[in-house]
Design a protein around this motif. Structure first.
Motif, PDB file in Angstrom:
ATOM      1  N   ARG A  28      -8.141 -13.907   6.559  1.00  0.00           N
ATOM      2  CA  ARG A  28      -7.669 -13.509   5.228  1.00  0.00           C
ATOM      3  C   ARG A  28      -8.767 -12.773   4.453  1.00  0.00           C
ATOM      4  O   ARG A  28      -8.490 -11.773   3.778  1.00  0.00           O
ATOM      5  CB  ARG A  28      -7.210 -14.751   4.468  1.00  0.00           C
ATOM      6  N   GLN A  29      -9.986 -13.253   4.564  1.00  0.00           N
ATOM      7  CA  GLN A  29     -11.087 -12.579   3.890  1.00  0.00           C
ATOM      8  C   GLN A  29     -11.295 -11.177   4.445  1.00  0.00           C
ATOM      9  O   GLN A  29     -11.545 -10.226   3.691  1.00  0.00           O
ATOM     10  CB  GLN A  29     -12.367 -13.406   4.036  1.00  0.00           C
ATOM     11  N   ARG A  30     -11.168 -11.050   5.768  1.00  0.00           N
ATOM     12  CA  ARG A  30     -11.331  -9.739   6.392  1.00  0.00           C
ATOM     13  C   ARG A  30     -10.209  -8.797   5.965  1.00  0.00           C
ATOM     14  O   ARG A  30     -10.439  -7.605   5.736  1.00  0.00           O
ATOM     15  CB  ARG A  30     -11.371  -9.904   7.915  1.00  0.00           C
ATOM     16  N   PHE A  31      -9.000  -9.330   5.853  1.00  0.00           N
ATOM     17  CA  PHE A  31      -7.866  -8.524   5.394  1.00  0.00           C
ATOM     18  C   PHE A  31      -8.129  -8.004   3.983  1.00  0.00           C
ATOM     19  O   PHE A  31      -7.971  -6.807   3.703  1.00  0.00           O
ATOM     20  CB  PHE A  31      -6.593  -9.373   5.420  1.00  0.00           C
ATOM     21  N   ALA A  32      -8.536  -8.903   3.070  1.00  0.00           N
ATOM     22  CA  ALA A  32      -8.797  -8.489   1.685  1.00  0.00           C
ATOM     23  C   ALA A  32      -9.926  -7.474   1.618  1.00  0.00           C
ATOM     24  O   ALA A  32      -9.848  -6.491   0.862  1.00  0.00           O
ATOM     25  CB  ALA A  32      -9.126  -9.708   0.833  1.00  0.00           C
ATOM     26  N   ALA A  33     -10.967  -7.681   2.416  1.00  0.00           N
ATOM     27  CA  ALA A  33     -12.101  -6.746   2.410  1.00  0.00           C
ATOM     28  C   ALA A  33     -11.669  -5.366   2.883  1.00  0.00           C
ATOM     29  O   ALA A  33     -12.108  -4.337   2.340  1.00  0.00           O
ATOM     30  CB  ALA A  33     -13.219  -7.281   3.296  1.00  0.00           C
ATOM     31  N   THR A  34     -10.797  -5.323   3.889  1.00  0.00           N
ATOM     32  CA  THR A  34     -10.322  -4.035   4.388  1.00  0.00           C
ATOM     33  C   THR A  34      -9.478  -3.321   3.343  1.00  0.00           C
ATOM     34  O   THR A  34      -9.632  -2.117   3.121  1.00  0.00           O
ATOM     35  CB  THR A  34      -9.510  -4.227   5.677  1.00  0.00           C
ATOM     36  N   VAL A  35      -8.577  -4.054   2.694  1.00  0.00           N
ATOM     37  CA  VAL A  35      -7.740  -3.443   1.656  1.00  0.00           C
ATOM     38  C   VAL A  35      -8.620  -2.871   0.541  1.00  0.00           C
ATOM     39  O   VAL A  35      -8.397  -1.744   0.065  1.00  0.00           O
ATOM     40  CB  VAL A  35      -6.742  -4.469   1.094  1.00  0.00           C
ATOM     41  N   LYS A  36      -9.627  -3.617   0.133  1.00  0.00           N
ATOM     42  CA  LYS A  36     -10.511  -3.124  -0.928  1.00  0.00           C
ATOM     43  C   LYS A  36     -11.284  -1.880  -0.477  1.00  0.00           C
ATOM     44  O   LYS A  36     -11.465  -0.944  -1.253  1.00  0.00           O
ATOM     45  CB  LYS A  36     -11.475  -4.223  -1.371  1.00  0.00           C
ATOM     46  N   ALA A  37     -11.703  -1.870   0.780  1.00  0.00           N
ATOM     47  CA  ALA A  37     -12.408  -0.693   1.297  1.00  0.00           C
ATOM     48  C   ALA A  37     -11.492   0.520   1.342  1.00  0.00           C
ATOM     49  O   ALA A  37     -11.912   1.648   1.043  1.00  0.00           O
ATOM     50  CB  ALA A  37     -12.970  -0.987   2.686  1.00  0.00           C
ATOM     51  N   MET A  38     -10.223   0.316   1.696  1.00  0.00           N
ATOM     52  CA  MET A  38      -9.282   1.432   1.758  1.00  0.00           C
ATOM     53  C   MET A  38      -9.045   2.055   0.379  1.00  0.00           C
ATOM     54  O   MET A  38      -8.745   3.239   0.259  1.00  0.00           O
ATOM     55  CB  MET A  38      -7.947   0.982   2.355  1.00  0.00           C
ATOM     56  N   ALA A  39      -9.187   1.251  -0.670  1.00  0.00           N
ATOM     57  CA  ALA A  39      -8.995   1.764  -2.028  1.00  0.00           C
ATOM     58  C   ALA A  39     -10.042   2.808  -2.380  1.00  0.00           C
ATOM     59  O   ALA A  39      -9.829   3.617  -3.292  1.00  0.00           O
ATOM     60  CB  ALA A  39      -9.037   0.618  -3.032  1.00  0.00           C
ATOM     61  N   GLU A  40     -11.163   2.811  -1.660  1.00  0.00           N
ATOM     62  CA  GLU A  40     -12.233   3.765  -1.949  1.00  0.00           C
ATOM     63  C   GLU A  40     -12.071   5.088  -1.199  1.00  0.00           C
ATOM     64  O   GLU A  40     -12.810   6.034  -1.445  1.00  0.00           O
ATOM     65  CB  GLU A  40     -13.586   3.143  -1.574  1.00  0.00           C
ATOM     66  N   VAL A  41     -11.120   5.131  -0.271  1.00  0.00           N
ATOM     67  CA  VAL A  41     -10.941   6.341   0.537  1.00  0.00           C
ATOM     68  C   VAL A  41     -10.277   7.436  -0.296  1.00  0.00           C
ATOM     69  O   VAL A  41      -9.287   7.192  -1.002  1.00  0.00           O
ATOM     70  CB  VAL A  41     -10.089   6.033   1.793  1.00  0.00           C
ATOM     71  N   LYS A  42     -10.820   8.634  -0.203  1.00  0.00           N
ATOM     72  CA  LYS A  42     -10.247   9.775  -0.915  1.00  0.00           C
ATOM     73  C   LYS A  42      -9.216  10.450  -0.011  1.00  0.00           C
ATOM     74  O   LYS A  42      -9.575  11.085   0.984  1.00  0.00           O
ATOM     75  CB  LYS A  42     -11.338  10.778  -1.302  1.00  0.00           C
TER      76      LYS A  42
END
Length: 342
Positions: A119-133
């Motif tokens: 679950r932590q890895r899932f949340a971290a990935t979603v947050k990282a994707m928010a930074e993609v242009k």
């Protein structure tokens, strides 16, 4: 604060995701959409940082919805999947081609330590994707000019095998790279692509439709052949044996990954030495970096995708920072480089 717009046709799945996001102080769920049309409209109105959606459900066709979002309101999209059917795999691969960034397995209930880590890895990935242009897709074939390498690279070696690793953004990157190679490309290619379980067969089938090489899921102990791309199967490390046959291993995950890019690079370096070209493409984290040291120690050549053409400049950046790279190239320049080396 990362603003998420959620669309999930499963009541249970939606609850799990809402609970996960609400537990993270860096995430705010700004809306829930019940179908594809609502999701597109809410994306245009709310302008979230990232859309998290399932791929198939009542009123939800993930491929069509992704296309519309990328045309009308370009936004990072994360696809969530559980126990994928053949239709879900097909729609997910098409959604990735249309602009979705990644497919993630649905996070489980937080019962065990391993499940909490997922679950932590899932949340971290979603947050990282928010930074993609992300950029607008116009619904037509991409006609953007090809990027060019900033300098000519002419290594004095002959490559007999190519090893490629990719994660987030990898499906589209592999489509570009493999699609530029001719049918007569003589070196076998081994690929590790991080993707949700159950998607490798569909991913491989799709790659077969977009490039002229033969693409297949790797099988244990099969002999490598030219003009063929071998993709690591679900939950198995991919490598190469000294007799030039495929190695599949159930050894423990490396850095949380099985298949692991580090396992691939280390294995091909040990089997083929100077005859290896290793390529590290777009993706989160640093999987593969430790394996690249083996490639370079044995005289192989390492190419990293550049920042400008990477969806997520994580794995290539980590390899560059570790001084394990011989050439940094824009994605469209990698295939021409390979053609000069085989």
């Amino acid at each position: 604060m990362i603003r998420i717009l959620l669309a999930d046709s499963s009541v249970t799945g939606r609850r799990l995701l809402l609970d996960l996001f609400s537990a993270d102080p860096a995430i705010a769920t700004v809306g829930e959409a019940g179908d594809g049309n609502s999701l597109v409209a809410m994306t245009k109105r709310l302008r979230p940082d990232v859309v998290v959606m399932d791929i198939d459900g009542p009123g939800m066709n993930g491929f069509d919805t992704t296309k519309r979002i990328m045309i009308e309101a370009p936004t990072p999209i994360v696809i969530v999947s559980s126990a994928p059917s053949e239709r879900q795999v097909e729609l997910s691969i098409l959604a990735l081609r249309a602009g979705a960034l990644t497919v993630l397995p649905r996070p489980p209930e937080p019962v065990s330590a391993a499940e909490r880590e997922q679950r932590q890895r899932f949340a971290a990935t979603v947050k990282a994707m928010a930074e993609v242009k992300v950029v607008r897709h116009w619904g037509t074939r991409d006609t953007a000019p090809r990027a060019r390498a900033t300098a000519e690279v002419r290594p004095q070696r002959h490559s007999r095998v190519v090893a490629i690793a990719a994660s987030t953004g990898g499906p589209a990157a592999l489509q570009t790279l493999l699609g530029q190679l001719p049918t007569e490309f003589p070196a076998p290619i081994l690929v590790v692509q991080h993707i949700a379980g159950g998607f490798i067969a569909g991913f491989t089938t799709w790659l077969n439709t977009v490039c002229s090489l033969r693409v297949k899921v790797a099988e244990a102990e099969e002999t490598l052949e030219p003009r063929t791309v071998y993709v690591a199967p679900d939950n198995r490390h991919l490598g190469l044996l000294p007799n030039w046959t495929v190695l599949l291993s159930a050894a423990p995950p490396l850095g949380g990954f099985r298949p692991s890019a580090t396992f691939l690079f280390q294995s091909v370096a040990q089997a083929a030495g100077r005859a290896v070209t290793a390529i590290i493409l777009t993706g989160m984290g640093r999987d593969g970096v430790d394996g690249l040291s083996f490639v370079r120690e044995r005289g192989g050549f390492v190419i990293a995708q550049d920042e400008a053409t990477s969806v997520v400049f994580g794995m290539p950046a980590a390899a560059i920072a570790a001084n394990q790279v011989d050439a940094i190239l824009p994605l469209p320049a990698i295939a021409p480089q390979l053609l000069d080396m085989v």
